[in-house]
Design a protein around this motif. Structure first.
Motif, PDB file in Angstrom:
ATOM      1  N   LEU A 195      41.759  38.076 -11.445  1.00  0.00           N
ATOM      2  CA  LEU A 195      42.989  38.831 -11.208  1.00  0.00           C
ATOM      3  C   LEU A 195      42.776  39.898 -10.138  1.00  0.00           C
ATOM      4  N   ALA A 196      41.577  40.492 -10.138  1.00  0.00           N
ATOM      5  CA  ALA A 196      41.261  41.469  -9.097  1.00  0.00           C
ATOM      6  C   ALA A 196      41.235  40.795  -7.728  1.00  0.00           C
ATOM      7  N   ALA A 197      40.683  39.580  -7.685  1.00  0.00           N
ATOM      8  CA  ALA A 197      40.647  38.831  -6.428  1.00  0.00           C
ATOM      9  C   ALA A 197      42.062  38.484  -5.968  1.00  0.00           C
ATOM     10  N   LEU A 198      42.942  38.188  -6.923  1.00  0.00           N
ATOM     11  CA  LEU A 198      44.335  37.914  -6.581  1.00  0.00           C
ATOM     12  C   LEU A 198      44.981  39.152  -5.966  1.00  0.00           C
ATOM     13  N   GLY A 199      44.683  40.312  -6.537  1.00  0.00           N
ATOM     14  CA  GLY A 199      45.205  41.554  -5.976  1.00  0.00           C
ATOM     15  C   GLY A 199      44.697  41.788  -4.571  1.00  0.00           C
ATOM     16  N   ASP A 200      43.424  41.486  -4.325  1.00  0.00           N
ATOM     17  CA  ASP A 200      42.856  41.640  -2.987  1.00  0.00           C
ATOM     18  C   ASP A 200      43.544  40.712  -1.986  1.00  0.00           C
ATOM     19  N   THR A 201      43.918  39.524  -2.471  1.00  0.00           N
ATOM     20  CA  THR A 201      44.572  38.556  -1.591  1.00  0.00           C
ATOM     21  C   THR A 201      46.007  38.958  -1.279  1.00  0.00           C
ATOM     22  N   LEU A 202      46.743  39.404  -2.298  1.00  0.00           N
ATOM     23  CA  LEU A 202      48.149  39.750  -2.101  1.00  0.00           C
ATOM     24  C   LEU A 202      48.333  41.087  -1.392  1.00  0.00           C
ATOM     25  N   LEU A 224      47.213  45.925  -8.621  1.00  0.00           N
ATOM     26  CA  LEU A 224      46.109  46.660  -8.010  1.00  0.00           C
ATOM     27  C   LEU A 224      45.508  47.677  -8.979  1.00  0.00           C
ATOM     28  N   ARG A 225      46.348  48.298  -9.757  1.00  0.00           N
ATOM     29  CA  ARG A 225      45.843  49.294 -10.710  1.00  0.00           C
ATOM     30  C   ARG A 225      45.062  48.657 -11.852  1.00  0.00           C
ATOM     31  N   LEU A 226      45.203  47.344 -12.010  1.00  0.00           N
ATOM     32  CA  LEU A 226      44.427  46.627 -13.022  1.00  0.00           C
ATOM     33  C   LEU A 226      43.016  46.282 -12.533  1.00  0.00           C
ATOM     34  N   ARG A 227      42.764  46.467 -11.238  1.00  0.00           N
ATOM     35  CA  ARG A 227      41.459  46.074 -10.710  1.00  0.00           C
ATOM     36  C   ARG A 227      40.312  46.823 -11.358  1.00  0.00           C
TER      37      ARG A 227
END
Length: 318
Positions: A195-202, A224-227
């Protein structure tokens, strides 16, 4: 009354065991390519069609994103045949009551569930730039299922080699409890990392400072705050794993324990590099490869501690 000792049978042939580990390796490649699909935003490369790609069996004049997504679907199809082959071979190489059969069946069920969840992501449009809560929920379930599938395949390969019976695989005592907690915590680390990687992508950041500000800014997207969950859960899970490693060394599985420790340290190094480099696609793939190797080694170590290889018993040729 005297307790009847557990009866162990001879492990399957080397060819069967090697094939089982080969299936584990192939599924790791499928997982890595799936991460490439997500990191490159190619999830909609075949449109809203499944199992067809843009309404075609083989896409004509495909775009780059179509090639990436279609390749992943082909690899998934290959994994299906590989797991079916493993299931058949396992039943032919073992006798009734052997634990490898249970794990082979579990692998098949989890693989079918994997395909269903993947199709659900496509049909619901939870791909490319979708930022909805629905995507996060379905994706989290999908990622959890992926790790459970890899664990089931790993246990199938190990139990084919040990020849242990289903009656021997009991979860009792402190070691079993800590092993389950350690694996569950590591599963959370894997899902939160994806999920953190998804945030980095989006929401890519142009600098490390900007990335840090994104994590704590009140106006930042909640993804992003979940990273921050990922590094915190990684540290907590590492505590359980190190305890398990200590138990493994006492049980005579010191070599495997050191492999797990080495991969754990390597993962922390890769995670730090991922942050410092602002999570480029190639770094995300390497980080995920390390995570999958670590997961396979950890599952094997947990099995060695909770269900050690039988040292005596009746040997039966299957």
């Amino acid at each position: 009354m005297a307790t009847t000792p557990a009866v162990s049978v001879k492990g399957a042939s080397r060819a069967a065991v090697r094939f089982a580990w080969g299936v584990v390796g192939y599924n790791v490649l499928v997982i890595l390519w799936g991460a490439l699909v997500r990191a490159t935003g190619s999830g909609a490369g075949c449109g809203n069609h499944w199992p067809l790609c843009n309404g075609q069996v083989i896409p004509l004049a495909p775009r780059v994103d179509t090639v990436i997504e279609f390749t992943h679907r082909c690899m998934t199809g290959g994994a299906t045949f590989a797991v079916i082959g493993l299931l058949v071979w396992t039943f032919r190489a073992t006798v009734k009551g052997q634990a490898a059969r249970v794990m082979a069946v579990a692998s098949m069920v989890l693989l079918l569930n994997e395909a269903l969840l993947g199709a659900l992501l496509v049909k619901l449009g939870y791909v490319t730039g979708n930022q909805s809560m629905g995507r996060v929920v379905v994706l989290s379930i999908h990622l959890s299922n992926t790790l459970l599938l890899l664990a089931a395949l790993t246990l199938t390969a190990r139990l084919l080699g040990t020849g242990q019976m289903r009656s021997e695989l009991r979860l009792r005592g402190k070691n079993a409890l800590w092993a389950v907690i350690g694996l569950a915590a590591t599963l959370v680390v894997g899902v939160s990392g994806s999920l953190a990687a998804l945030g980095d992508t989006l929401f890519p950041a142009s600098s490390l400072r900007m990335a840090m500000e994104q994590d704590f800014a009140s106006g930042s997207p909640w993804l992003l705050r979940l990273r921050g969950v990922h590094p915190v859960s990684a540290v907590i899970a590492a505590g359980f794993v190190l305890w398990l490693v200590a138990q493994a060394r006492r049980a005579g599985a010191g070599r495997l324990a050191m492999i797990v420790v080495g991969l754990l340290g390597f993962q922390f190094a890769l995670g730090l590099a991922d942050v410092l480099l602002l999570a480029p696609v190639w770094m995300q793939i390497i980080h995920l490869l390390g995570a999958d190797m670590y997961w396979v080694a950890l599952v094997t170590l947990a099995a060695a501690v909770v269900w050690p290889r039988p040292t005596d018993g009746v040997t039966v040729r299957g």
